[in-house]
Structures are given as structure tokens and as C-alpha cells.
Design an enzyme around this catalytic site. Structure first.
Site, PDB file in Angstrom:
ATOM      1  CG  ASP A 207      -1.970   1.079   1.216  1.00 13.05           C
ATOM      2  OD1 ASP A 207      -2.523   1.351   0.130  1.00 13.05           O
ATOM      3  OD2 ASP A 207      -2.239   1.678   2.276  1.00 13.05           O
ATOM      4  CB  SER A 231      -6.305   2.963   0.214  1.00 10.22           C
ATOM      5  OG  SER A 231      -4.943   3.267   0.006  1.00 10.22           O
ATOM      6  CD  GLN A 281      -4.249   0.827  -2.891  1.00  7.39           C
ATOM      7  OE1 GLN A 281      -3.247   1.305  -3.425  1.00  7.39           O
ATOM      8  NE2 GLN A 281      -4.356   0.677  -1.594  1.00  7.39           N
TER       9      GLN A 281
END
Length: 307
Positions: A207, A231, A281
Site C-alpha cells: 500500500d 485508499s 487497488q
């Protein structure tokens, strides 16, 4: 007397406290961030799921949603639901709760290793990591010195990051840049020999830079931010065993950005060119709105928008 190394602190961060059957508690360091780092929550949630599964069933995929921003310094409770224990696959659902509110949920699937046919796309040809500058050193060279908050974060960073392409520092340098990025990474020290720790540490790292690919065509990776970002969801597929304290290449690209959301996908290769993990993502990219003025004419900033 020196304290624990950044890698040791990461292992400690991933060592959850079991407070009841299927309920775990994780620390959330009090740092100079507006919200808890998403990779930390995803990594800890995967630890909680993995603690309820037999060791002969490594995780093969996870799908997660970031629902609310986490509060730094406040412990996070992870509640695990044992959805299914089959002959070959095991499924777990995890809810992360902070101060009575759900901030994150994750579904993870575990699979007994089985033989089968194999193929993969090749790893792109890139310079070796030793030939590239450390991220912190590249920023220091440009700025002369790191501002104290960044210097403190660099000292605590558990991963050595080395970008394959040089950093862009101005919008003028972005002309013609494609939404692609690649970075070598590895933990800055040993993470031990528990495969679950390595899996969760790489989940943490996944991430850190993936949304860079979305930002590249619109703003430099370093400098003032024109967008509030967060996110939204995260998915990973784990293909082969690996160690997160050995070099891996994170190849990242963004096929689309629209409607204030940007999609990024990543492929993670080990040093030998084996594809070990695939990642997807989506992130929120909301343009900054002009700050309203008070009756005295002074600007007022509201809370950072979240999903």
C-alpha cells in the site's frame, strides 16, 4: 543503548494480542499522520485471519475495503469470522473496529499447496537495486536536507525503497509521462522465518507506492498535493513463497482514472524474476476545494474527505 530497528518494530506491529477466541488487538503507533496507514490495517487484519488457520494453508488471496480513516495512537480490534474450513480452501472474514466503529473489512482465502501447470509473463528489464539510490538519499540530494518530520519518518521506515525511474519534482517534468512506476523494495532487516509474517509485511508494503502510478500524470510524487487521496479497496493474489526481507520489484501501472477514483494494478517479482504477488487497488483522488473564509477573512480548512 539503542532501541529496536525499524524491521523489528514492524514485526512487533504485526504481533497481535489475542484477547478472546477469534478476537485480536493491534497497536496503532501515534505518528504525525492524519490517519492510520492503510497497509498497517491490512497487514494486521491478515495476521488475525492467519492466526486462525493451520500453517499448511498459506493465504492465496485477500479482498479488502477501507471504510473509515483509522485514528493514530488508538488500538484496533480485529474480529475474525471462520466462514469456511474446506478440504483444500479456508475462508476468513475480518472486521477492524476502532472506538466501536468499523474502519476496515477483509476477506482472505487460504489454500493447501497443490501441483499444477505453470506459466507467467516475464519480469521487465530494470536496473539492479544496488545501482539505484535509496529514496531518502535521493530526496536529501534534491533538497539538501530532509525536513525533520520526513527525516524522522525515514529513520523509522521498515522498507528500503529505490525507484527505478528518477523522481519528478515539477509539473513541467511530467509532460509525456505514462501512468507507470517501478520500485525495488525490501525490509531493512531480518523479519524472521515465519511465512505469515513475510506475507503480512509485504501486504503492509503493497500500500506504500501503488497509487503513485495514478498520480504520475497529474502531479509530482514529491511536492505540494493538489488532491486529497485515500485508499478505497485493495486486492492481492499470492502466487509463490517469498521473503519480504529480500529484494522484490514492484511494477505498477494505472489503466484508468475517472470520477475522482484512480485504479492501479501491480505485479511483484522476486530477484530471480518469479512473479510472486499480483495487486489491484482503487484510490480516491478528490481535488482540493478552495478553503472557505471566516468573517475575518482567514482561511479555514475542514476535515480531509474520506470514503
Amino acid at each position: 543503548m539503542t532501541g529496536p530497528s525499524p524491521a523489528e518494530r514492524l514485526v512487533d506491529l504485526l504481533d497481535l494480542e489475542e484477547i478472546d477466541l477469534n478476537i485480536f488487538r493491534g497497536r496503532s503507533p501515534r505518528e504525525s499522520l492524519q490517519r492510520v496507514f492503510g497497509g498497517q490495517v491490512a497487514g494486521q487484519a491478515l495476521v488475525a485471519a492467519g492466526r486462525t488457520v493451520d500453517e499448511d494453508r498459506p493465504v492465496h488471496s485477500l479482498h479488502a475495503y477501507f471504510l473509515r480513516p483509522g485514528i493514530p495512537g488508538v488500538p484496533i480490534v480485529y474480529q475474525v469470522e471462520r466462514v469456511r474450513d474446506g478440504r483444500s480452501f479456508t475462508t476468513r472474514r475480518v472486521i477492524a473496529v476502532q472506538r466501536g466503529r468499523t474502519i476496515f473489512n477483509l476477506t482472505a482465502s487460504f489454500h493447501v499447496r497443490e501441483p499444477g501447470f505453470e506459466h507467467q509473463l516475464p519480469m521487465p528489464e530494470v536496473p539492479e537495486p544496488e545501482s539505484l539510490p535509496r529514496l531518502a538519499d535521493e530526496v536529501r540530494q534534491r533538497l539538501g536536507t530532509l525536513p525533520e518530520p520526513l527525516e524522522r519518518m525515514a529513520r523509522r521506515q521498515a522498507f528500503d525503497l529505490r525507484y527505478v525511474d528518477r523522481l519528478r519534482w515539477s509539473t513541467e517534468e511530467l509532460a509525456g509521462v505514462e501512468p507507470r512506476s517501478a520500485v525495488w523494495m525490501r525490509a531493512t532487516g531480518s523479519l524472521g522465518d515465519d511465512p505469515l509474517v513475510h506475507t503480512c509485511a509485504l501486504t503492509y508494503a503493497s500500500d506504500m507506492t501503488l497509487l503513485d502510478a495514478v498520480r504520475l500524470p497529474i502531479e509530482p510524487l514529491w511536492g505540494p498535493r493538489n488532491f486529497d487521496t485515500a485508499s478505497l479497496d485493495h486486492a492481492m493474489w499470492f502466487h509463490r513463497p517469498f521473503r519480504a526481507d529480500e529484494w522484490f520489484l514492484y511494477q505498477q501501472e494505472s489503466p484508468i482514472s475517472t470520477g475522482a477514483r484512480g485504479l492501479a494494478r501491480g505485479q511483484i517479482f522476486d530477484r530471480e524474476g518469479n512473479l510472486i504477488v499480483s495487486v489491484m487497488q482503487e484510490g480516491l483522488f478528490r481535488p482540493h476545494s478552495p478553503a472557505p473564509e471566516t468573517s475575518s477573512g482567514r482561511e479555514v480548512r475542514g476535515e480531509t474527505p474520506s470514503s
